[in-house]
Design an enzyme around this catalytic site. Structure first.
Site, PDB file in Angstrom:
ATOM      1  N   LYS A   1      36.290  35.305  25.323  1.00  0.00           N
ATOM      2  CA  LYS A   1      37.730  35.343  25.079  1.00  0.00           C
ATOM      3  C   LYS A   1      38.546  34.854  26.279  1.00  0.00           C
ATOM      4  CE  LYS A   1      37.554  37.333  20.936  1.00  0.00           C
ATOM      5  NZ  LYS A   1      38.067  36.729  19.718  1.00  0.00           N
ATOM      6  N   ASP A   2      37.925  34.779  27.462  1.00  0.00           N
ATOM      7  CA  ASP A   2      38.640  34.229  28.615  1.00  0.00           C
ATOM      8  C   ASP A   2      39.145  32.819  28.325  1.00  0.00           C
ATOM      9  OD1 ASP A   2      37.840  36.528  29.875  1.00  0.00           O
ATOM     10  OD2 ASP A   2      36.538  35.566  31.339  1.00  0.00           O
TER      11      ASP A   2
END
Length: 453
Positions: A43-44
């Site tokens: 998700k970064d």
């Protein structure tokens, strides 16, 4: 060489061959290890992309507040980027998410509001609704809305897809991804299919989610929706980022299979990952008959196992949900080896003298204390001695004046390790409700007897 800030280290995650857990599955099975991102999850990538796009469009202004509903990982990416870029963060999440995820967000200085899981998305208490209300109320705020913000898909089209294509030298034949917001599978799958339209894109869903039936029938069936334990995949609505044209099929995996497979990945491959990775491998094994020996399969491992220490990596948590067989002794098996005896109790109104006489006549050292039939405390020889040394006149006082906290209660699935840890100087026993609803007591002697028996 160095990086100017932590955000520059996102991406270029390794591809690792799985050797043990996928034995019997045809083809070469490769895991894309997204835990090496600085926020320990895939998700970064999209968190930074959504912020970049919002800054360019003017939706996110200097000193602003980022407000988002998140299961934890997107929040981590947003919180990390917010620190570097100078924003504040308020996150809403559900009470289903692991405590570790919530604690991690707070460690980055974010405010976290925990909302109930078992409500409709449009319910004002849901984590979607609360985040939307906060966006309206908090000045200079912006809600990324990871579900419908197509920057999510774009991040994976621009990064994850090209990385996998290059790492497999274009040999990939199948992509397997747990589907939540849909950005990872849709963006990565779109890029790969543009390179080779024959690549199969398989989405992993969970029971209680709407994706599989919608893909197969075009029907959004509310009867499919019910609470589930698996984290990070499945939804009770259709996010804009889920591109059903890119996804060739969905496979559902049970909560139990996903949880046990998560644990097995660590034990059999030495890769410490989260719940969606367990679901993805579980789904791949279920679909193995669709594979050939020459296939090259890439499975996304979304996030890190450290966020699930109180859940999938906790044997008592697994036992409480009936996910783990009785490999070790449990309270139930200890009771089965114990002689059936009637538990001795005393009412709170009985006198200290009556307690002394009961302890002597029954040759026991501690007694549970009841009030209207409910266990509310305990009285021990040591409690009586201490009380009488201070005030000999207490003999005629009710035991409620000197009783201490009750023995800990455990359930039938509690492991012998947990029971042993609860028995100490303060507690010489634990209490348990048996299958007939009767309260029974387990002492250290009972544990020793069960082990030796």
């Amino acid at each position: 060489m160095w990086y100017n800030n932590i955000l520059e280290t996102i991406g270029n995650t390794p591809l690792v061959k799985l050797n043990t857990i996928t034995k019997g599955v045809p083809g070469t099975i490769l895991a894309k290890i997204e835990t090496t991102n600085p926020g320990n999850s895939i998700k970064d990538r999209m968190a930074v992309k959504m912020i970049d796009d919002a800054e360019k469009s003017g939706k996110l202004k200097p000193g602003g507040t980022i407000i988002e509903g998140t299961s934890g990982n997107t929040g981590m990416g947003l919180a990390m980027a917010a620190i570097i870029r100078g924003y504040k963060c308020i996150f809403t999440t559900t009470d289903k998410q692991s405590k570790e995820k919530v604690d991690a967000l707070r460690a980055f200085g974010a405010e976290v509001i925990v909302c109930p899981t078992n409500v409709e998305p449009e319910d004002p208490r849901s984590y979607y609704s609360v985040s939307s209300r906060l966006e309206r109320e908090v000045p200079n705020s912006w809600k990324p809305n990871q579900y419908d913000n197509l920057a999510n898909t774009a991040a994976h089209y621009e990064q994850t897809g090209p990385e996998i294509w290059a790492q497999t030298e274009g040999k990939i034949t199948h992509l397997v991804v747990g589907v939540g917001t849909g950005g990872t599978i849709s963006g990565t799958g779109k890029y790969l299919k543009e390179k080779n339209p024959n690549i199969q894109v398989w989405g992993i869903d969970t029971y209680g989610s709407v994706f599989k039936k919608y893909k197969e029938t075009g029907i959004f069936d509310k009867d499919e929706i019910y609470p589930y334990i698996t984290e990070g995949i499945g939804e009770d609505f259709l996010p804009a980022n889920v591109d059903f044209d890119v996804i060739d099929l969905f496979e559902k995996v049970t909560d139990k299979d996903a949880a046990l497979m998560t644990r097995d990945i660590a034990r059999k491959e030495g890769i410490f990952v989260g719940n969606s990775a367990g679901a993805a491998i579980g789904g791949l094994i279920q679909l193995k008959d669709k594979l050939k020996p020459e296939d090259v399969v890439v499975v996304i491992f979304h996030d890190h196992g450290s966020r699930y220490m109180g859940k999938m990596y906790n044997e008592d948590w697994l036992r409480e949900r009936g996910f783990l067989e009785d490999e070790k002794l449990t309270a139930k098996s200890i009771l089965a080896k114990k002689e059936a005896t009637e538990i001795v109790t005393l009412d709170t109104q009985k006198t200290v003298l009556e307690a002394i006489n009961t302890i002597k006549s029954m040759n026991i050292s501690q007694i549970p204390v009841t009030q209207q039939g409910m266990i509310v405390g305990k009285i021990a020889e040591s409690d009586i001695l201490s009380a009488l040394l201070e005030n000999p006149g207490l003999k005629s006082a009710p035991i409620s004046e000197i009783m201490t906290a009750t023995f800990p209660f455990v359930d039938l699935n509690t492991s012998i390790d947990k029971i042993s840890s609860l028995i100490n100087k303060e507690n010489s026993a634990v209490l348990i409700e048996n299958e007939s609803g009767k309260i029974e007591i387990i002492t250290q002697y009972d544990i020793i007897n069960a082990i030796s028996g």
